[in-house]
Write a protein that holds these residues in place. Sequence first.
Motif, short mmCIF file in Angstrom:
data_model
loop_
_atom_site.label_atom_id
_atom_site.label_comp_id
_atom_site.label_asym_id
_atom_site.label_seq_id
_atom_site.Cartn_x
_atom_site.Cartn_y
_atom_site.Cartn_z
N THR A 150 29.77 21.93 -6.56
CA THR A 150 28.45 21.82 -5.94
C THR A 150 28.36 20.65 -4.98
O THR A 150 27.45 20.60 -4.15
CB THR A 150 27.37 21.66 -7.03
N SER A 151 29.31 19.71 -5.06
CA SER A 151 29.27 18.53 -4.20
C SER A 151 30.30 18.56 -3.08
O SER A 151 30.27 17.71 -2.20
CB SER A 151 29.49 17.26 -5.04
N LEU A 152 31.22 19.52 -3.11
CA LEU A 152 32.32 19.51 -2.14
C LEU A 152 31.85 19.62 -0.69
O LEU A 152 32.47 19.05 0.21
CB LEU A 152 33.30 20.64 -2.46
N GLU A 153 30.74 20.31 -0.47
CA GLU A 153 30.26 20.47 0.89
C GLU A 153 29.83 19.13 1.51
O GLU A 153 29.74 19.00 2.74
CB GLU A 153 29.10 21.46 0.94
N LEU A 154 29.59 18.13 0.68
CA LEU A 154 29.21 16.81 1.17
C LEU A 154 30.38 16.10 1.85
O LEU A 154 30.18 15.11 2.55
CB LEU A 154 28.69 15.93 0.03
N PHE A 155 31.59 16.62 1.64
CA PHE A 155 32.78 15.93 2.12
C PHE A 155 33.57 16.79 3.11
O PHE A 155 34.80 16.76 3.14
CB PHE A 155 33.66 15.53 0.92
N SER A 156 32.85 17.53 3.90
CA SER A 156 33.48 18.45 4.86
C SER A 156 33.91 17.76 6.15
O SER A 156 34.65 18.33 6.95
CB SER A 156 32.53 19.60 5.20
N ASP A 157 33.47 16.52 6.36
CA ASP A 157 33.83 15.78 7.56
C ASP A 157 35.27 15.28 7.44
O ASP A 157 35.56 14.30 6.75
CB ASP A 157 32.87 14.60 7.75
N ALA A 158 36.19 15.96 8.12
CA ALA A 158 37.62 15.66 8.00
C ALA A 158 37.98 14.29 8.57
O ALA A 158 39.05 13.76 8.25
CB ALA A 158 38.43 16.75 8.70
N ASN A 167 39.36 13.32 3.01
CA ASN A 167 40.48 14.24 2.81
C ASN A 167 40.28 14.90 1.45
O ASN A 167 40.30 14.22 0.42
CB ASN A 167 41.80 13.48 2.85
N VAL A 168 40.06 16.20 1.46
CA VAL A 168 39.84 16.95 0.22
C VAL A 168 41.11 17.74 -0.08
O VAL A 168 41.49 18.63 0.68
CB VAL A 168 38.63 17.89 0.33
N TYR A 195 41.01 16.58 -5.44
CA TYR A 195 40.76 15.16 -5.25
C TYR A 195 39.96 15.03 -3.95
O TYR A 195 40.26 15.72 -2.97
CB TYR A 195 42.05 14.36 -5.06
N VAL A 196 38.97 14.17 -3.96
CA VAL A 196 38.26 13.83 -2.73
C VAL A 196 38.60 12.38 -2.41
O VAL A 196 38.42 11.49 -3.24
CB VAL A 196 36.74 13.99 -2.88
N MET A 197 39.13 12.13 -1.21
CA MET A 197 39.57 10.79 -0.82
C MET A 197 38.92 10.37 0.48
O MET A 197 38.61 11.23 1.33
CB MET A 197 41.09 10.79 -0.63
N ASN A 198 38.73 9.06 0.66
CA ASN A 198 38.33 8.61 1.98
C ASN A 198 39.54 8.62 2.90
O ASN A 198 40.68 8.77 2.45
CB ASN A 198 37.64 7.24 1.93
N GLU A 199 39.30 8.45 4.18
CA GLU A 199 40.35 8.66 5.18
C GLU A 199 41.45 7.60 5.13
O GLU A 199 42.52 7.78 5.71
CB GLU A 199 39.74 8.72 6.58
N LYS A 200 41.21 6.48 4.43
CA LYS A 200 42.19 5.40 4.41
C LYS A 200 43.28 5.60 3.34
O LYS A 200 44.30 4.91 3.37
CB LYS A 200 41.49 4.07 4.19
N VAL A 201 43.05 6.51 2.40
CA VAL A 201 44.01 6.74 1.33
C VAL A 201 45.13 7.66 1.84
O VAL A 201 44.87 8.76 2.32
CB VAL A 201 43.34 7.35 0.09
N LYS A 202 46.35 7.20 1.72
CA LYS A 202 47.50 7.98 2.20
C LYS A 202 48.50 8.18 1.05
O LYS A 202 48.62 7.36 0.15
CB LYS A 202 48.20 7.26 3.35
N GLY A 203 49.22 9.30 1.13
CA GLY A 203 50.31 9.56 0.19
C GLY A 203 49.90 10.13 -1.15
O GLY A 203 50.74 10.24 -2.05
#
Length: 517
Positions: free
Chosen positions: A249-257, A261-262, A490-498
């Motif tokens: 229900t919350s995934l749509e909040l994180f659609s901004d690529a 990073n989803v 996993y929902v991550m902000n854009e700074k998380v890599k690997g």
Amino acid sequence: MKKNRVVRFTAGLVIALLMAGCNGQEERKEEGILAGQDYKEILRIADTQSPTSLDPAQSWDSWYTSRWGITETLFRLDENLEPQPYLVEHYEMIDSTTWKLVLKENITFHNGKALNAEAVKLSWERTKEINARFKELTYIEDMRAEGLTLTVSTTDPVPAFINALAEPITGIIDVTSEEDPAIKPIGTGPFQAVSYEVRTRAEVKKYEKYWGGEPDIDGAIIRIIGDTSTLAMAQQSGEIDVSVSMPSTSLELFSDAERYNVQGVPGSRAQILFLNFEKDAIKEHAVRKALSMIIDKESYAKILNKNASVKATGLYPDFMDFGATEGYAYDMQGAMRILDDAGITDSNGDGVREIAGENISLKLVTYSTKAELPNYANSVASAAKEAGIEILVEVHESVSEHQKSGDFDLMLVSFTMVPTGDPQYFANIAFRTEGSSNYGKYSNSEVDRLIAELETEFDKTRRIEKTKMIQEKILEDAAYIVMGHAKYYYVMNEKVKGLHTNPSEYYLLDAQISIEK
């Protein structure tokens, strides 16, 4: 009083998160033991669920010590759920009940002690004494340690032995350490435990001498946020870098690529309804079969869970070789006919069918930390009402006490069915009569016989055939209802890599994760 305390806590946490969103990194630096040690690259993780302790021998706690990079296993599952050597350099099956395992060199525990075969032996002996699942998985009878070589004898042939050694419960800790494993288990992973507050937070710091190379980040703070709305707000505000178990229900909040990073991958985590065979109404085959037919699994997956899961055809996931068995299709009218034909009718016109003059009123328990479960439970209750069966839904923070006491008619849980990549795992713990997770006390001697045969069958084709036969018998009994299988996100902000998801759900923190500056 308890309810009011929960409301005040949640409200306070929301305010704190909003403030954190304004203050950004300055607010984040003040947090925890790690911040006090001037660590700069700290990953903030949030999950809705947590272990009871950090002792990998207890309950299912090893899943968390594995995810948090504290403990490791001799084998590790790849993206196809195939076991690959990890702490093991090479291995050999000497005969059907004897395995030779040779460890890699230069692996050390967090306290600097070298990992050897004796350490593995001592760790497994301790876990075997504490947790019945270890025996159900490995059937280890005897172990002989010599240097880096561990020779293992099992009570029976175990075709899935290597798969079993990828399950986190086989994770290795130094049992000779004076540290309390419930708080600071001494493992071999890239991160070592700093602190743990039950159902609140954990902190880990990097192990600089990790055998796989020094981790890129200094450590991680894992916060337990049971309220899924608060979890989403924490990710949005920047207070959290990575969210585990983000509800659909919350995934749509994180659609901004550009900001998020989803990562999602289909897994074997099932929304599964356990039926309590010690309850009179559940003993009626017609009732169980009707319950299996009133659930619109496709709508649950597509609409209720917003495509964050796929419907179940039978029991095991359809994408597995052994999974494509036919279960019960949604058929409300057919369910009502089955009840009518069995003489289970509504004789007094109050809308509820009766058995032996008593209304069928079933208690369905579930928990709130998997957001889809209460929605599923309420939809099942609504469908059952249409069929003339009353279901009263109880939503708790945890149903572990109900699992122990049997205080339920129906229990809806989220359960990973094939975490080792092999069907034996779930068959042993949940389908078998004496299985440690057979919460509904289901028992079928033919199913038990087939599970016993599966335990000694090494041929892959015949293992698939026997697994399908087990499922067919269980479906004939209408003994379990698997509604769907969740995708793992996993929902991550854009700074998380690997950071990458794995369908097993065993892995999260590793030495390759970094935070982009």
